[in-house]
Scaffold this active site. Sequence first.
Site, short mmCIF file in Angstrom:
data_model
loop_
_atom_site.label_atom_id
_atom_site.label_comp_id
_atom_site.label_asym_id
_atom_site.label_seq_id
_atom_site.Cartn_x
_atom_site.Cartn_y
_atom_site.Cartn_z
N ASP A 1 -1.83 6.69 6.43
CA ASP A 1 -2.86 5.75 5.98
C ASP A 1 -3.13 4.82 7.16
O ASP A 1 -2.28 4.02 7.53
CB ASP A 1 -2.32 4.98 4.76
CG ASP A 1 -3.27 3.88 4.29
OD1 ASP A 1 -4.32 3.66 4.92
OD2 ASP A 1 -2.94 3.23 3.26
N LYS B 1 -12.02 -2.19 6.75
CA LYS B 1 -11.21 -3.07 7.60
C LYS B 1 -11.74 -3.06 9.04
O LYS B 1 -11.99 -4.11 9.61
CB LYS B 1 -9.74 -2.64 7.58
CG LYS B 1 -9.16 -2.39 6.20
CD LYS B 1 -8.82 -3.65 5.46
CE LYS B 1 -8.60 -3.47 3.97
NZ LYS B 1 -7.62 -2.50 3.53
N TRP C 1 0.83 -1.20 0.00
CA TRP C 1 0.00 0.00 0.00
C TRP C 1 0.87 1.25 0.00
O TRP C 1 0.57 2.23 -0.69
CB TRP C 1 -0.96 -0.01 1.18
CG TRP C 1 -1.93 -1.16 1.13
CD1 TRP C 1 -2.04 -2.19 2.01
CD2 TRP C 1 -2.91 -1.41 0.10
NE1 TRP C 1 -3.02 -3.07 1.60
CE2 TRP C 1 -3.56 -2.61 0.45
CE3 TRP C 1 -3.29 -0.75 -1.08
CZ2 TRP C 1 -4.59 -3.16 -0.34
CZ3 TRP C 1 -4.31 -1.29 -1.86
CH2 TRP C 1 -4.93 -2.47 -1.49
C1 PLP Z 1 -6.99 -2.08 2.13
C2 PLP Z 1 -5.98 -1.00 2.23
C3 PLP Z 1 -5.89 0.04 1.29
C4 PLP Z 1 -6.76 0.10 0.06
O1 PLP Z 1 -7.99 0.58 0.37
P1 PLP Z 1 -9.11 0.82 -0.75
O2 PLP Z 1 -10.20 1.44 0.05
O3 PLP Z 1 -9.45 -0.52 -1.33
O4 PLP Z 1 -8.56 1.74 -1.78
C5 PLP Z 1 -4.94 1.02 1.49
N1 PLP Z 1 -4.12 1.00 2.56
C6 PLP Z 1 -4.17 0.01 3.48
C7 PLP Z 1 -3.23 0.02 4.64
C8 PLP Z 1 -5.10 -1.02 3.35
O5 PLP Z 1 -5.16 -2.00 4.26
#
Ligand code: PLP
Length: 356
Positions: free
Chosen positions: A166, A190, A99
Amino acid sequence: MKKHNFYAGPSILPQFTIENTAKAVQDLNGIGLSIMEISHRSKEFQAVIDEAQDLFKELLNIPEGYSVLFMGGGASTQFAMIPFNFFNKKAAYLNTGAWAKKAIKEAKFFGEVDVVATSEDKTFNYIPKGYTVPEDADYFHITTNNTIYGTEIREDLEVGVPLIADMSSDIFSRTLDVSKYTVIYGGAQKNLGPAGVTFVIIKNDALGKVDRPIPTMLNYQTHIDKGSMFNTPPCLPIYASLMTLRWIKENGGVAAMQKRAEQKANLLYSEIERNKCFKGTVTDPADRSFMNICFVMNDGFEDYEKDFMELATSQGMIGIKGHRSVGGFRASTYNALPIESVEALIEVMQEFEKKH
Ligand SMILES: *Cc1c(COP(=O)(O)O)cnc(C)c1O
């Protein structure tokens, strides 16, 4: 048989969230209409988004001067929105996984990216340390929890430049000092709600410092000015997320979530260390994620991976297959996962050990 949901994302939600969202899909608060068929400009939906914002602020102790936004596009759209709104001359990134790499790729469209450290040399199984963030960077971007590799930065870093994180897969799992961050963002799917809504916590006065024109929808200021209602927000995922926020509050808030996360993670990591059939992939305990716990077959047991998967599946374990880039197993232990599910997984691991 009882299912134990260890999916990495979308992933387990509180039963409270699912039941109450199902009710609101039928009839929102007895108004005779579904949450899916009312205007986002209605007073009923305004109350939903207002309460969701307020609970974000309350549960995470967000100081004055920050906005909470709910938008579409996923965390992946934020990878581009961040540089659009903050990149002037140079940005610094920490490369801790797939990511982070995707975020770096987007930033490179805007100019010089300083990747201050990377753990790619060891399949991202640790968090780099001892790096320096250049003082002239416009911001420093981190991924606090690396969902795929099971590593996590569980402290609020002190860096001399605006910190952007993030937190897709560990938001609401530990208490935070939000004042250390300029932006915190993530996809809901998540630890918060269903896929479709992205949360952004943003420091208002950090905006407006780039000269480039920013497309309206990609400009954070647009969404701040319109209270996340410049266009139609993802109403149903926001409603479901609100239910999870209420559930967190009723269950003791973020500090209680953190305690449960620690308990579950410690139980499972201890078993992985004790059990002769398995070994963890993240070697430094300080780097281990409390949300995504990765392990593989121990040396000498490599041929039994399929057998363990079959046994675990037959006992109701769902979603424990590791990401294809790591292999082995990954048990995601998000807030909504009951401790009984971790205990059930440990039982299967012990049953497997007895057989071998
Ligand atoms: C799942 C995830 C993403 C991607 O998220 P989307 O909403 O599918 O774009 C980005 N960063 C992390 C740490 C993730 O676990």
